[in-house]
Design a protein around this motif. Structure first.
Motif, PDB file in Angstrom:
ATOM      1  N   SER A  56      19.603  43.455   8.004  1.00 15.51           N
ATOM      2  CA  SER A  56      18.626  44.128   8.854  1.00 15.51           C
ATOM      3  C   SER A  56      19.158  45.439   9.417  1.00 15.51           C
ATOM      4  CB  SER A  56      18.199  43.206  10.001  1.00 15.51           C
ATOM      5  OG  SER A  56      19.301  42.937  10.861  1.00 15.51           O
ATOM      6  N   GLY A  57      20.481  45.630   9.392  1.00 14.98           N
ATOM      7  CA  GLY A  57      21.062  46.892   9.842  1.00 14.98           C
ATOM      8  C   GLY A  57      20.697  48.022   8.888  1.00 14.98           C
ATOM      9  N   MET A  58      20.394  49.189   9.442  1.00 11.36           N
ATOM     10  CA  MET A  58      19.921  50.297   8.612  1.00 11.36           C
ATOM     11  C   MET A  58      20.969  50.750   7.604  1.00 11.36           C
ATOM     12  SD  MET A  58      17.821  52.569  11.413  1.00 11.36           S
ATOM     13  CE  MET A  58      17.459  53.837  10.191  1.00 11.36           C
ATOM     14  N   LEU A  59      22.227  50.815   8.011  1.00 14.15           N
ATOM     15  CA  LEU A  59      23.273  51.241   7.082  1.00 14.15           C
ATOM     16  C   LEU A  59      23.511  50.199   6.002  1.00 14.15           C
ATOM     17  CD1 LEU A  59      25.969  52.987   9.325  1.00 14.15           C
ATOM     18  CD2 LEU A  59      24.350  54.036   7.758  1.00 14.15           C
ATOM     19  N   ASN A  60      23.547  48.944   6.396  1.00 17.48           N
ATOM     20  CA  ASN A  60      23.744  47.891   5.403  1.00 17.48           C
ATOM     21  C   ASN A  60      22.563  47.800   4.443  1.00 17.48           C
ATOM     22  OD1 ASN A  60      26.304  46.620   5.742  1.00 17.48           O
ATOM     23  ND2 ASN A  60      25.600  45.819   7.706  1.00 17.48           N
ATOM     24  N   GLY A  61      21.383  48.210   4.918  1.00 20.62           N
ATOM     25  CA  GLY A  61      20.220  48.187   4.051  1.00 20.62           C
ATOM     26  C   GLY A  61      20.293  49.204   2.928  1.00 20.62           C
ATOM     27  N   LEU A  62      21.196  50.202   3.060  1.00 17.74           N
ATOM     28  CA  LEU A  62      21.358  51.200   2.002  1.00 17.74           C
ATOM     29  C   LEU A  62      22.226  50.704   0.857  1.00 17.74           C
ATOM     30  CD1 LEU A  62      21.973  54.359   4.247  1.00 17.74           C
ATOM     31  CD2 LEU A  62      19.830  53.665   3.163  1.00 17.74           C
ATOM     32  N   PHE A  63      22.994  49.632   1.096  1.00 11.45           N
ATOM     33  CA  PHE A  63      23.915  49.133   0.080  1.00 11.45           C
ATOM     34  C   PHE A  63      23.206  48.145  -0.850  1.00 11.45           C
ATOM     35  CE2 PHE A  63      27.237  49.635   3.642  1.00 11.45           C
ATOM     36  CZ  PHE A  63      27.365  50.996   3.351  1.00 11.45           C
TER      37      PHE A  63
END
Length: 301
Positions: free
Chosen positions: A139-146
């Motif tokens: 749910s974290g925005m940065l983790n969602g990019l991976f």
């Protein structure tokens, strides 16, 4: 008219000065008093001398929090001032010269508004936003990019990165104000100085280090003090962003949050006041040393 000037001025100062003495100076004096007691935050208290400060000396969490504050004190002002100076220079002097007048990059007025925008947001809102950005799951925005095949970065839940994430948010939130502050200082530097240097073949780098930086020194000095004071705070970001409040293994523990924990959760208001006294003198010492070390002869534009 002359005889009525000072009573008129005093009349305006009486109320604000009285409020300052009661709610600021009075609060500091009470903090010094309570640091010598065993007050729990409720009811009466007994004077115990310097026992709270002895306890402070033997408290490992206090030293962890102090170390983190020192890390932020070293890194945050340097990074913030470096980026703010770079952007302010681009916005004021980094563009092409027109008619002998040095200008900023194209669209500099719009960029000033964009840089200043974080200052319009309450710090609590900033903390909530970046808490989502650095979320430790998908749910974290940065983790969602991976890609999904990657293990999510823990960010605020990882003791190696938690304090760095807090520092990044501090710089992001502070930088806009100092871009505007340095831009105002650069705007007061006479154009004829830049024109004369340009005629002598000075590059942009030379203009920055030989003209802008020396003439902006007083503003830099003030900025360093303000940023140092901000580095000793960080309470809102730590309280809202950190996982498990204070971070894993006290990874984001700072002195201001230690005051809150001891005063409102551990019912040790006297001990919290002792930490406040230490924080007060640390901030005062930092400001005095900074003003002394960075003092130099004035350079007039």
């Amino acid at each position: 008219m002359r005889h009525g000037k000072y009573p008129f001025i005093i009349g305006f100062l009486v109320v604000p000065l009285a409020l300052y003495l009661i709610f600021v100076v009075g609060a500091y004096l009470q903090m010094f008093q309570l640091s010598l007691t065993d007050w729990s935050g409720f009811g009466g208290f007994n004077y115990i001398g310097v026992d709270n400060f002895v306890k402070l000396w033997d408290d490992p969490v206090f030293w962890v929090a102090l170390r983190h504050n020192i890390y932020i004190l070293i890194a945050m002002p340097i990074v913030t001032i470096a980026f703010a100076l770079f952007f302010a220079f681009l916005l004021n002097v980094g563009g092409k010269s027109r008619g002998g007048v040095t200008q900023g990059v194209w669209g500099s007025k719009v960029y000033r508004v964009i840089f200043f925008f974080p200052q319009l947001l309450a710090l609590a809102i900033v903390a909530v936003i970046f808490g989502r950005v650095f979320g430790s799951d998908r749910s974290g925005m940065l983790n969602g990019l991976f890609p999904d095949s990657w293990s999510p970065w823990l960010f605020l839940a990882d003791e190696r990165w938690a304090l760095a994430c807090i520092g990044i948010v501090l710089v992001w939130q502070q930088i806009g104000f100092y871009v505007v502050l340095f831009s105002a200082g650069m705007g007061s530097i006479g154009q004829e100085i830049y024109e004369a240097a340009a005629l002598d073949g000075a590059t942009k780098v030379t203009l920055f280090f030989r003209i802008t930086l020396p003439l902006l020194w007083d503003t830099l000095q003030v900025a360093w003090v303000y940023l140092g004071i901000a580095a000793f705070d960080c309470f809102a970001l730590v309280n809202i962003m950190s996982v498990n409040k204070g971070g894993p293994d006290n990874a984001t523990q700072v002195l201001s949050y230690q005051i809150y924990l001891n005063a409102f959760q551990n019912s040790q208001a006297g001990y919290a006041s002792a930490i406040g006294v230490v924080l007060f003198f640390l901030t005062l010492t930092f400001a005095a040393l900074t003003l002394r070390v960075t003092r130099r002869d004035a350079v007039n534009a």
